[in-house]
Design an enzyme around this catalytic site. Sequence first.
Site, PDB file in Angstrom:
ATOM      1  N   GLU A 113       3.602 -13.029   5.076  1.00  0.00           N
ATOM      2  CA  GLU A 113       2.790 -14.141   4.581  1.00  0.00           C
ATOM      3  C   GLU A 113       2.774 -13.918   3.077  1.00  0.00           C
ATOM      4  O   GLU A 113       2.132 -12.990   2.597  1.00  0.00           O
ATOM      5  CB  GLU A 113       1.348 -14.074   5.112  1.00  0.00           C
ATOM      6  CG  GLU A 113       1.210 -13.817   6.605  1.00  0.00           C
ATOM      7  CD  GLU A 113       1.715 -14.943   7.458  1.00  0.00           C
ATOM      8  OE1 GLU A 113       1.633 -16.094   6.997  1.00  0.00           O
ATOM      9  OE2 GLU A 113       2.211 -14.685   8.555  1.00  0.00           O
ATOM     10  N   CYS A 162      -4.271 -17.241  -1.375  1.00  0.00           N
ATOM     11  CA  CYS A 162      -2.880 -17.641  -1.169  1.00  0.00           C
ATOM     12  C   CYS A 162      -2.791 -19.126  -0.868  1.00  0.00           C
ATOM     13  O   CYS A 162      -1.754 -19.741  -1.074  1.00  0.00           O
ATOM     14  CB  CYS A 162      -2.291 -16.838  -0.018  1.00  0.00           C
ATOM     15  SG  CYS A 162      -3.305 -16.913   1.457  1.00  0.00           S
TER      16      CYS A 162
HETATM   17  P1  NAP Z   1       1.616  -7.286  -3.677  1.00  0.00           P
HETATM   18  O1  NAP Z   1       1.594  -6.654  -5.007  1.00  0.00           O
HETATM   19  O2  NAP Z   1       2.873  -7.892  -3.221  1.00  0.00           O
HETATM   20  O3  NAP Z   1       1.120  -6.164  -2.656  1.00  0.00           O
HETATM   21  C1  NAP Z   1       0.898  -6.464  -1.312  1.00  0.00           C
HETATM   22  C2  NAP Z   1       0.811  -5.181  -0.507  1.00  0.00           C
HETATM   23  O4  NAP Z   1       2.073  -4.539  -0.455  1.00  0.00           O
HETATM   24  C3  NAP Z   1      -0.138  -4.155  -1.104  1.00  0.00           C
HETATM   25  O5  NAP Z   1      -0.843  -3.524  -0.059  1.00  0.00           O
HETATM   26  C4  NAP Z   1       0.812  -3.175  -1.765  1.00  0.00           C
HETATM   27  O6  NAP Z   1       0.264  -1.903  -1.907  1.00  0.00           O
HETATM   28  C5  NAP Z   1       1.912  -3.164  -0.756  1.00  0.00           C
HETATM   29  N1  NAP Z   1       3.186  -2.624  -1.194  1.00  0.00           N
HETATM   30  C6  NAP Z   1       3.843  -2.846  -2.328  1.00  0.00           C
HETATM   31  N2  NAP Z   1       5.014  -2.177  -2.320  1.00  0.00           N
HETATM   32  C7  NAP Z   1       5.095  -1.536  -1.143  1.00  0.00           C
HETATM   33  C8  NAP Z   1       6.033  -0.671  -0.528  1.00  0.00           C
HETATM   34  N3  NAP Z   1       7.175  -0.326  -1.114  1.00  0.00           N
HETATM   35  N4  NAP Z   1       5.783  -0.179   0.713  1.00  0.00           N
HETATM   36  C9  NAP Z   1       4.643  -0.502   1.345  1.00  0.00           C
HETATM   37  N5  NAP Z   1       3.694  -1.289   0.797  1.00  0.00           N
HETATM   38  C10 NAP Z   1       3.917  -1.812  -0.415  1.00  0.00           C
HETATM   39  O7  NAP Z   1       0.523  -8.428  -3.552  1.00  0.00           O
HETATM   40  P2  NAP Z   1      -1.002  -8.399  -4.022  1.00  0.00           P
HETATM   41  O8  NAP Z   1      -1.003  -8.400  -5.509  1.00  0.00           O
HETATM   42  O9  NAP Z   1      -1.761  -7.355  -3.311  1.00  0.00           O
HETATM   43  O10 NAP Z   1      -1.511  -9.783  -3.454  1.00  0.00           O
HETATM   44  C11 NAP Z   1      -1.415 -11.014  -4.159  1.00  0.00           C
HETATM   45  C12 NAP Z   1      -0.317 -11.862  -3.578  1.00  0.00           C
HETATM   46  O11 NAP Z   1      -0.467 -11.983  -2.187  1.00  0.00           O
HETATM   47  C13 NAP Z   1      -0.349 -13.283  -4.105  1.00  0.00           C
HETATM   48  O12 NAP Z   1       0.935 -13.632  -4.503  1.00  0.00           O
HETATM   49  C14 NAP Z   1      -0.800 -14.125  -2.925  1.00  0.00           C
HETATM   50  O13 NAP Z   1      -0.304 -15.431  -2.926  1.00  0.00           O
HETATM   51  C15 NAP Z   1      -0.305 -13.339  -1.769  1.00  0.00           C
HETATM   52  N6  NAP Z   1      -1.106 -13.580  -0.567  1.00  0.00           N
HETATM   53  C16 NAP Z   1      -0.573 -14.260   0.467  1.00  0.00           C
HETATM   54  C17 NAP Z   1      -1.314 -14.502   1.602  1.00  0.00           C
HETATM   55  C18 NAP Z   1      -0.729 -15.268   2.755  1.00  0.00           C
HETATM   56  O14 NAP Z   1      -1.347 -15.295   3.813  1.00  0.00           O
HETATM   57  N7  NAP Z   1       0.387 -15.886   2.609  1.00  0.00           N
HETATM   58  C19 NAP Z   1      -2.617 -14.024   1.696  1.00  0.00           C
HETATM   59  C20 NAP Z   1      -3.142 -13.318   0.633  1.00  0.00           C
HETATM   60  C21 NAP Z   1      -2.369 -13.094  -0.506  1.00  0.00           C
HETATM   61  P3  NAP Z   1      -0.369  -1.403  -3.327  1.00  0.00           P
HETATM   62  O15 NAP Z   1      -1.485  -2.344  -3.653  1.00  0.00           O
HETATM   63  O16 NAP Z   1      -0.839  -0.044  -3.028  1.00  0.00           O
HETATM   64  O17 NAP Z   1       0.734  -1.499  -4.307  1.00  0.00           O
END
Ligand code: NAP
Length: 704
Positions: free
Chosen positions: A265, A304
């Site tokens: 997502e 999101c």
């Molecule tokens: P993100 O930077 O992509 O991180 C998402 C998750 O992935 C975090 O828990 C992060 O951990 C983890 N992660 C990153 N690299 C990884 C790896 N190599 N292995 C395992 N885990 C890894 O996103 P965010 O900044 O937290 O969230 C904001 C984004 O999420 C926005 O773009 C938003 O649109 C999107 N979003 C989408 C939805 C949906 O339902 N479509 C819902 C909510 C948010 P760390 O934080 O420890 O790096």
Amino acid sequence: MTETTTAADFVPSFVRGDWWTPAPGAWATPIRDTSTGEEIALVPSEGLPIAAAVDHARGAGRERLGELTIHQRALRLKELALHLNERKAELYELSQRNGATKGDCFFDVDGGIGVLFTMSSKARRELPNSNVVIDGALEPLSKDGSFSGEHIYTRIPGIAVEINAFNFPVWGMLEKFAPAFIAGVPSIVKPATPTSNITAACVRLIVESGILPDGALQLIAGSARDLLDHLDYRDMVAFTGSKRTADALRRHPNVQEGGVRFTAEADSLNAAILGPDVTTEAPEFAAFVRAVVTEMQVKAGQKCTAIRRVIVPHALVEPVIEAVSARLREKVRVGDPRAEGITMGALASFDQLADVRAAVDSLVEAGGRVAYGSTDWPDATAGAFIEPVVLRWDDNRAEALHATEAFGPVTSVLGYDTPQEAAELAALGAGSLVATVCTFDMEVAGTIGRAIAGHHGRIHLLNRENARTSTGHGSPMPHLVHGGPGRAGGGEELGGVRGILHCMQRTAVQGTPDLLTAVTGVWHRGAAQRRVGAPEFGGAPEGEGGAAHPFRKALDALRIGDAFVSPLRRVRAEDIAEFARTTGDVFYAHTEPAAAEANPFFPGIVAHGYLLVSWAAGEFVAPGRSAVLANYGLEHLRFLTPVAVDDSLRVELTAKRITPRETDDYGEVVWDAVLYNQHDEMVATYDVLTLVGKREEQSLGGGE
Ligand code: NAP
């Protein structure tokens, strides 16, 4: 990331039934109060016990969960929801330190608890109380019925790893945990670093409840970059976060070559379209403006599903900007959410503040003109605050407008000429989670709705009639799909029982009726029966050798395959005439011989289908005491062969599916009913739905 020097506590992980933190001095990332800048926790970034968590989930987790049925697990979720509901104040407090207002907390915390309630009740209503779910109808594969096929779901053979975004630390976790748990799959939750302390607090409340079996839920708080290295084809990863991270994880060898099931997502450039029929005086105009401002304000636009593109008729661009600006001025007070009068808190981290500012700057560089707010960013600030920004665009197809997500209180207004163009503009988001279409013109709703549906996971149709009752553009409902195609990640598995089935493997099974019955626990027509009733149709007379009518058996004695077979009963012309007279159903096929004969389907006067079904009940209902408490419906009724005057009819009724309720003294029994004529042709088939007591002493009814 810094080497830890402060006294702030590490955010713990929960692994193998215990809490884990690294040794003092380990590398960690600080979490700050986003209003004051105060350091409140440290998130470890090395030495995380991932292998131990995976091992425990595969062992104890799967074993303990496998000891329960779908309904038993669903009930535990309800208990858990009640437990968390009593203790949510702590989660509110922590969330406020992360910039969330009370309203934001409601979305995240109460929204998450709501998912548990909804999933618990849907699973118990829509899925069987077993661990095998049958999907769809039986496919006959041989003429004599000895070989057929169907699909079943059983839980996947591995574990669920749930990686979440920072913006919904409670709801994000519970939304994915609930379906995996009901399916019987152990979860390892990996929250995003900036809000992992809130998720950890929620996990602690869950652990303290003692409601979940050992290994059902573990937490890895920390950067966990090697998480996917530990998984294989048995496992699934449910990711929420940015498109960038989703793309990187999709390329992991264990996903690309190793067969790990991966769904995402991701982010999306959601649109709200105002119909060409709407004037500034129309109630739809006000509802639309309210929706746009709400989506900017809630969670400071860190959703999101927030509206990033406001697509309106060219003539309404300025009026919409004016109305949105006026409402922002009236409604939005940015500041520490604990302070009186504040309606929009800080962003979830200082990194996030920098990201949003950079995204807005790049949008302005690409042609966005600031219509509300400012890009003269204040210098150093104690909190991660940002005022709302509205951009207007001369070029409604500018690439950045449809591609850059500013994950904060930021939106763009653009004009269109025709509904077709509005739909095209929405589709330029290249796949989104949700779009609102606001119109009171059904033709516009139809044209735009159909044109954009394939580009979206959800469409929110808004007008004066549902403006008050709508749950809103930005609220994914636990009953409905949450996810979207393309850029939104391609996920469509969350929402309703499909979320549970997503954690299960669908398998085609082929075999004889007895073999299919053995695997599914559901009786299949043609499988062995224990027949009671008319000896001429193989029934043992009641009482002989302990033979009992299946309606007299409570659930503790009833088994699938227990059947009642009736003798033949002749249909007389006066029975049909009487039924027509008393019910008023005087359709010509039952009352007018010449007209009935002229009908291509009937030989002449035929019996009413409902007369036959009523007669069948008259045949199979056992006189006197019965364990059956109520008949609550019929399903799948089909009339296959017409029944003429002087034909005869009999019924076979077989216990097909038995579902004891976990919380009541009764359960559901579905009976397979088949009506035959004197030539053994099937006349009608259907399922009879009943409630049956669990123990014989509960049996009600007259008799003795
Ligand atoms: P993100 O930077 O992509 O991180 C998402 C998750 O992935 C975090 O828990 C992060 O951990 C983890 N992660 C990153 N690299 C990884 C790896 N190599 N292995 C395992 N885990 C890894 O996103 P965010 O900044 O937290 O969230 C904001 C984004 O999420 C926005 O773009 C938003 O649109 C999107 N979003 C989408 C939805 C949906 O339902 N479509 C819902 C909510 C948010 P760390 O934080 O420890 O790096």
